[in-house]
Design a protein around this motif. Structure first.
Motif, PDB file in Angstrom:
ATOM      1  N   MET A  39       0.763  -1.165  -0.074  1.00  0.00           N
ATOM      2  CA  MET A  39       0.059  -0.084   0.021  1.00  0.00           C
ATOM      3  C   MET A  39       0.953   1.280  -0.026  1.00  0.00           C
ATOM      4  O   MET A  39       1.891   1.619   0.947  1.00  0.00           O
ATOM      5  N   TRP A  45      -6.604   2.893   2.027  1.00  0.00           N
ATOM      6  CA  TRP A  45      -6.559   1.652   1.305  1.00  0.00           C
ATOM      7  C   TRP A  45      -8.149   1.577   0.697  1.00  0.00           C
ATOM      8  O   TRP A  45      -8.006   0.941  -0.407  1.00  0.00           O
ATOM      9  N   SER A  48      -8.113   2.431  -2.768  1.00  0.00           N
ATOM     10  CA  SER A  48      -7.280   1.509  -3.779  1.00  0.00           C
ATOM     11  C   SER A  48      -8.213   0.638  -4.583  1.00  0.00           C
ATOM     12  O   SER A  48      -9.336   0.346  -4.010  1.00  0.00           O
ATOM     13  N   GLY A  58      -6.409  -1.962   8.784  1.00  0.00           N
ATOM     14  CA  GLY A  58      -5.316  -2.193   7.759  1.00  0.00           C
ATOM     15  C   GLY A  58      -4.046  -2.226   8.499  1.00  0.00           C
ATOM     16  O   GLY A  58      -3.663  -1.238   9.453  1.00  0.00           O
ATOM     17  N   GLY A 142      -6.443   4.847   6.562  1.00  0.00           N
ATOM     18  CA  GLY A 142      -5.134   4.320   6.326  1.00  0.00           C
ATOM     19  C   GLY A 142      -4.370   5.669   6.584  1.00  0.00           C
ATOM     20  O   GLY A 142      -4.356   6.677   7.200  1.00  0.00           O
TER      21      GLY A 142
END
Ligand code: ADA
Length: 566
Positions: A39, A45, A48, A58, A142
């Motif tokens: 990542m 995330w 993504s 995460g 994230g």
């Protein structure tokens, strides 16, 4: 990343890059046994491809090298929402707060490689009182802002703050304060130099007991200073330097006051004409590069606007550095959105909101562009028993920074009926109603459709409440349109309807002598939470003047035309 160099002595290195990554919907009790993906840091995330829209925990991992044995700390500019940090498998610290920076405690490390792991949790729940599932934007997860490793001197310069005490035609009085902390177990003394750019400096001797923190202040009387103004945003560099550490901050000399219904910058009334801005990019969520931020702010400037509200959370330093340079005035808001009365009654809410305020003010207060602090967007300010929470949080701002006005955007207004009207407005320095008269007629009522007529009645209502001395800014106003939807009948969601409404509100609020400013909702279309209730085509709040790819709508050109004319 900053737009100027903060250190020439201190060792600070970026840990941004591609980190190992593993995701778990229910969270991991321990570190994952396998990191089977990767990542980008900074990044989100759930923006993504692999982990789109995933809620959970995460887990990030990377190796880093330290150049020599010593004491270090880790700096995080933004981890959403909860972060737990581990070095070489040992828990080092945790932090709650999606949009504010934090530093880890000091840690001793030997020269060589080490492993850093960070768990970030983007789930909603009682542990996360500032954001909820029904939030008005998509709440990403994230390590969405940068990470740094810092080598600690025994005595670290923790903070350097400038505060304008007075400005007249020839002289400015500014106080510089440096906070020094002795991280060692022995007595330490340092020669500290404080610089106001190349114009003046002070030399001081500082003595610190083991583990002691001290604030050292000096007043400077400066001649021939250029004040920071939106038209001429003059910036100066402040510096604190010792034998083994240094810290630089950028600073602008300007005053801000609220007097006789006006907002005054350096004694001159200003009319704020602006937009609300979310940190949102379709392919990276909260993470915006310097180019992307600059693109947005260039567009905002090009429209002839001078003001941005950071709805509904604190920004990255880069955004604020750019606003300082470009002369854009900023209303920076602590994280929150329509928090319910039950959660606002909890100690956890009070503490989490207070912590967010403290982290935001302490790290951002040198930015001259910030002229207003805000909090608690559209909460239930009609409940008397919430008064102590409002008082506590608003006082916290004033204690931390007595120089800036404080407000919150309210929708507990006349149209809600007497029972639901705001009861806390005496506590703020600026009144900040959010008004959607032509758009949410189902909420405001058809009798309140006309913005000009409604505004007069709302202002009269403020006056009846004894609030007539306070400046009024419109925190939000606007309408939705889907890019490319054109209708001859100018119906809902068409660009034509949005442009008409935007034109009407700018004409009403822009010309009204009692209105000190307005921020159009919204600069760019923004992704919404999964459970948005208010009608959001394509899961986006499409009240942007531009869409999420920054393609202009008709309303954009209307704003341009009206502000060029103004
Ligand atoms: C509210 C809220 C914004 C946004 C807006 C809208 O005023 O503060 O975040 O959700 O409504 O678009 O309805």
């Amino acid at each position: 990343m900053r737009l100027f160099s903060q250190h020439q002595i201190r060792y600070l290195t970026s840990l941004d890059g591609l980190w190992d990554f593993a995701f778990s919907p229910d969270g991991h009790d321990r570190q994952p046994s396998q990191y089977n993906s990767s990542m980008a840091v900074p990044g989100c995330w759930d923006a993504s491809i692999e982990f789109a829209l995933q809620r959970g925990v995460g887990c990030y991992r990377r190796q880093f090298r330290v150049p020599e044995d010593g004491r270090y700390l880790l700096r995080f500019d933004g981890v959403a929402n909860d972060a737990a940090v581990f070095v070489n498998g040992e828990h080092l610290c945790s932090h709650y707060g999606p949009h504010t920076p934090f530093v880890s405690p000091a840690i001793r490390l030997n020269a060589g490689p080490h492993t850093l792991e960070v768990k970030a949790d983007n789930r909603f729940g009682d542990h996360n009182t500032l954001l909820q599932e029904k939030c008005g934007w998509y709440c990403y997860g994230g390590i969405h802002r940068s990470v740094y490793l810092e080598r600690l001197a025994d005595v670290r310069i923790e903070r350097l703050t400038g505060r304008v005490l007075a400005v007249d035609e020839t002289t400015a009085r500014v106080r510089l304060s440096a906070e020094l902390r002795n991280y060692s177990d022995t007595f330490q003394s340092r020669s500290l130099s404080l610089f106001f750019d190349h114009l003046d400096e002070a030399q001081l001797e500082v003595e610190l007991e083991p583990r002691q923190t001290k604030e050292i202040s000096r007043e400077f009387a400066l001649l021939d200073i250029q004040p920071w103004t939106p038209d001429n945003p003059a910036l100066y560099t402040l510096a604190a330097v010792t034998q083994d550490d240094d810290l630089r901050e950028r600073f602008g000399v300007r005053t801000i006051e609220c007097r006789e219904r006006n907002i005054l910058i350096n004694g001159e009334p200003v009319k704020l004409r602006g937009v609300n801005h979310h940190d949102y990019q379709p392919n990276s969520g909260y993470t915006n590069t310097l180019e992307q931020i600059k693109y947005d702010l260039d567009l905002i400037k090009q429209l002839g606007l001078n003001f941005v509200r950071t709805s509904h959370y604190p920004k990255d330093q880069l955004f604020l550095d750019l606003c300082d340079e470009m002369g854009l005035m900023v209303f920076e808001e602590a994280t929150g959105w329509q928090n319910g009365p039950e959660e606002m009654r909890t100690n956890r809410f009070r503490d989490q909101c207070s912590q967010c305020i403290e982290e935001m003010v302490k790290t951002h207060e040198n930015h001259p562009s910030i002229i207003i602090w805000g909090l608690l967007n559209e909460v239930r300010s009609e409940y008397d028993d919430l008064r102590p929470v409002f008082e506590h949080l608003i006082n916290r701002f004033h204690e931390l920074d007595p120089t800036r006005p404080v407000t919150y955007a309210t929708n507990r207004l006349l149209f809600m009926g007497t029972e639901k009207q705001d009861k806390m407005l005496d506590l703020v320095d600026i009144l900040c109603p959010n008004l959607y008269n032509r758009w949410y007629e189902n909420i405001v009522g058809p009798e309140n459709g006309d913005p000009a007529d409604y505004l007069e009645r709302q202002l009269a209502n403020f006056d009846e409440q004894g609030l007539s001395d306070k400046p009024v800014i419109i925190g939000e106003c606007g309408a939705g349109a889907q890019l490319g939807c054109h209708r001859i009948d100018r119906r809902r969601w068409s660009e034509e309807m949005q442009a008409d409404i935007v034109q009407e509100i700018i004409e009403v609020y822009g010309k009204h002598p009692r209105i000190a400013g307005y921020a159009i909702w919204l600069f760019a279309d923004t992704a919404c939470s999964e459970n948005e209730e208010m009608g959001r085509p394509g899961s986006h709040n499409c009240k942007g003047l531009v869409d999420e790819y920054r393609r202009p709508k008709m309303a954009f050109y209307k704003v341009d035309e009206l502000h060029r004319r103004a």
